[in-house]
Design a protein around this motif. Sequence first.
Motif, PDB file in Angstrom:
ATOM      1  N   MET A   1      20.954  36.822  22.268  1.00  0.00           N
ATOM      2  CA  MET A   1      19.963  37.891  22.260  1.00  0.00           C
ATOM      3  C   MET A   1      18.871  37.607  23.277  1.00  0.00           C
ATOM      4  O   MET A   1      18.343  36.500  23.353  1.00  0.00           O
ATOM      5  CB  MET A   1      19.347  37.986  20.864  1.00  0.00           C
ATOM      6  CG  MET A   1      18.182  38.961  20.736  1.00  0.00           C
ATOM      7  SD  MET A   1      17.359  38.840  19.126  1.00  0.00           S
ATOM      8  CE  MET A   1      16.555  37.231  19.288  1.00  0.00           C
ATOM      9  N   GLY A   2      18.521  38.627  24.093  1.00  0.00           N
ATOM     10  CA  GLY A   2      17.428  38.490  25.034  1.00  0.00           C
ATOM     11  C   GLY A   2      17.861  37.955  26.382  1.00  0.00           C
ATOM     12  O   GLY A   2      19.031  37.661  26.624  1.00  0.00           O
ATOM     13  N   HIS A   3      16.869  37.816  27.288  1.00  0.00           N
ATOM     14  CA  HIS A   3      17.123  37.335  28.648  1.00  0.00           C
ATOM     15  C   HIS A   3      15.975  36.441  29.100  1.00  0.00           C
ATOM     16  O   HIS A   3      15.336  36.683  30.114  1.00  0.00           O
ATOM     17  CB  HIS A   3      17.281  38.519  29.609  1.00  0.00           C
ATOM     18  CG  HIS A   3      18.334  39.492  29.201  1.00  0.00           C
ATOM     19  ND1 HIS A   3      18.075  40.596  28.428  1.00  0.00           N
ATOM     20  CD2 HIS A   3      19.665  39.496  29.436  1.00  0.00           C
ATOM     21  CE1 HIS A   3      19.195  41.254  28.213  1.00  0.00           C
ATOM     22  NE2 HIS A   3      20.175  40.611  28.813  1.00  0.00           N
ATOM     23  N   ASN A   4      15.727  35.391  28.334  1.00  0.00           N
ATOM     24  CA  ASN A   4      14.614  34.505  28.648  1.00  0.00           C
ATOM     25  C   ASN A   4      14.995  33.076  28.288  1.00  0.00           C
ATOM     26  O   ASN A   4      16.160  32.790  27.976  1.00  0.00           O
ATOM     27  CB  ASN A   4      13.352  34.950  27.899  1.00  0.00           C
ATOM     28  CG  ASN A   4      13.618  35.159  26.410  1.00  0.00           C
ATOM     29  OD1 ASN A   4      14.487  34.502  25.823  1.00  0.00           O
ATOM     30  ND2 ASN A   4      12.886  36.068  25.792  1.00  0.00           N
ATOM     31  N   LEU A   5      13.998  32.180  28.304  1.00  0.00           N
ATOM     32  CA  LEU A   5      14.284  30.786  28.013  1.00  0.00           C
ATOM     33  C   LEU A   5      14.789  30.599  26.586  1.00  0.00           C
ATOM     34  O   LEU A   5      15.660  29.761  26.332  1.00  0.00           O
ATOM     35  CB  LEU A   5      13.025  29.941  28.239  1.00  0.00           C
ATOM     36  CG  LEU A   5      13.196  28.421  28.110  1.00  0.00           C
ATOM     37  CD1 LEU A   5      14.236  27.905  29.089  1.00  0.00           C
ATOM     38  CD2 LEU A   5      11.859  27.718  28.314  1.00  0.00           C
ATOM     39  N   ALA A   6      14.270  31.392  25.649  1.00  0.00           N
ATOM     40  CA  ALA A   6      14.749  31.304  24.267  1.00  0.00           C
ATOM     41  C   ALA A   6      16.227  31.669  24.177  1.00  0.00           C
ATOM     42  O   ALA A   6      16.981  31.073  23.395  1.00  0.00           O
ATOM     43  CB  ALA A   6      13.914  32.216  23.368  1.00  0.00           C
ATOM     44  N   SER A   7      16.650  32.638  24.991  1.00  0.00           N
ATOM     45  CA  SER A   7      18.073  32.998  25.021  1.00  0.00           C
ATOM     46  C   SER A   7      18.912  31.828  25.519  1.00  0.00           C
ATOM     47  O   SER A   7      19.971  31.525  24.967  1.00  0.00           O
ATOM     48  CB  SER A   7      18.280  34.211  25.930  1.00  0.00           C
ATOM     49  OG  SER A   7      17.468  35.285  25.546  1.00  0.00           O
TER      50      SER A   7
END
Length: 393
Positions: free
Chosen positions: A205-211
Amino acid sequence: MATAETEEGLLAEFLADPHNAALDLTTAVARCSKALGLQHSVVYLADLQQRRLTPLTDMAWALDIDDSLAGWTYRTQSLRVEESELGGMTAWLPLVDGAERLGVLAVRSPALDPASLRRARTLAALLAMMITSKRAYKDSFVRRMRTEPMQLPAEMLRAFLPPRTIGTTHALSTAVLEPAYEVGGDAFDHSLTETTLHATILDAMGHNLASGLTTALALAACRNARRTGSDLPELVKSVDSALSQWLPDQFCTAVVTQLDLATGVLRWSNCGHPPPLLIRDERVIDGALDREADPPMGLPSLLASKPRRVHEITLEPGDRVLMYTDGVTEARTRDGSEFGLERFTDSIIRATAGGELAPETLRRLIHSILDAQSDRLRDDATILLFEWRPPPR
């Protein structure tokens, strides 16, 4: 002229010298070439997106993979010979480690005969192993294989990825992942044991460092379970538990597969992901691998009322299984329409019918998607293709 026996002795002497183990690759190439009686050799490595071949020396130019003889060698994994601009002949040889395409080797010599070509192939095989053993910690290799700065999430995630292509005489698995320098949550994994091909595709989910953290944790949990002998249901459960414990607000979709290399039995679990496709006799078998998907990996699965399901089917020799993330089918073409599932599978099938190598098919396909959008995808796009090819009975 050196005989085969003296050349073999010089190469053995070079390999046995412990001081040569610490040589930089350019020096090692020069000394190995001399030991084998070859005039001059240059290593070219494919860049991260497989668009150009970059030399490991500043004395040569980068070459386009789609528009050069060296590129033809890379694309087809075949030997090509041409007259050298500096006199003599140049042989272009593929640098391949197992099934993974690394680049090409240029060998120049006053003349090329069967003996010198045999020695050139020996050098290419040796250098492929040397490159693979060093590139994990040699930043000089990494820098030459990049054409632009890499974002932090992509840097982290790519550190976890396996080689693009793995294979044996009985199975091959190959994958591509874009965008190369800004990827967020997509990933793939594949590995081989004596009996089994494991292949996985993930989309966080998402498109960032957490992803990227989500996908990296899922990959690590998957490998940890696999390497401790967990069966498919326990493996998926291990990923669910790891994500729910460490990243409870994150989840990822995935397809996790196991292929028995002896029988062709394919087992898989679909965790909220687009279903895999089965390609047989140059056509997609409609609905062959369509099953109701379970919840995505992570906390959603632990809150679900039903346990994970494992599906099973027996492949036929030559069957190919195609897995992808929705960034592939939802990509836009130049006229603004979606690339779509039909166009996607048709590209794979036409290339297969033409006898193109599977890694080359995916390379060209992902480039066609990128080129239609000026190298800027709306979403990460990952494709994994594996093939079962057992020995004839």
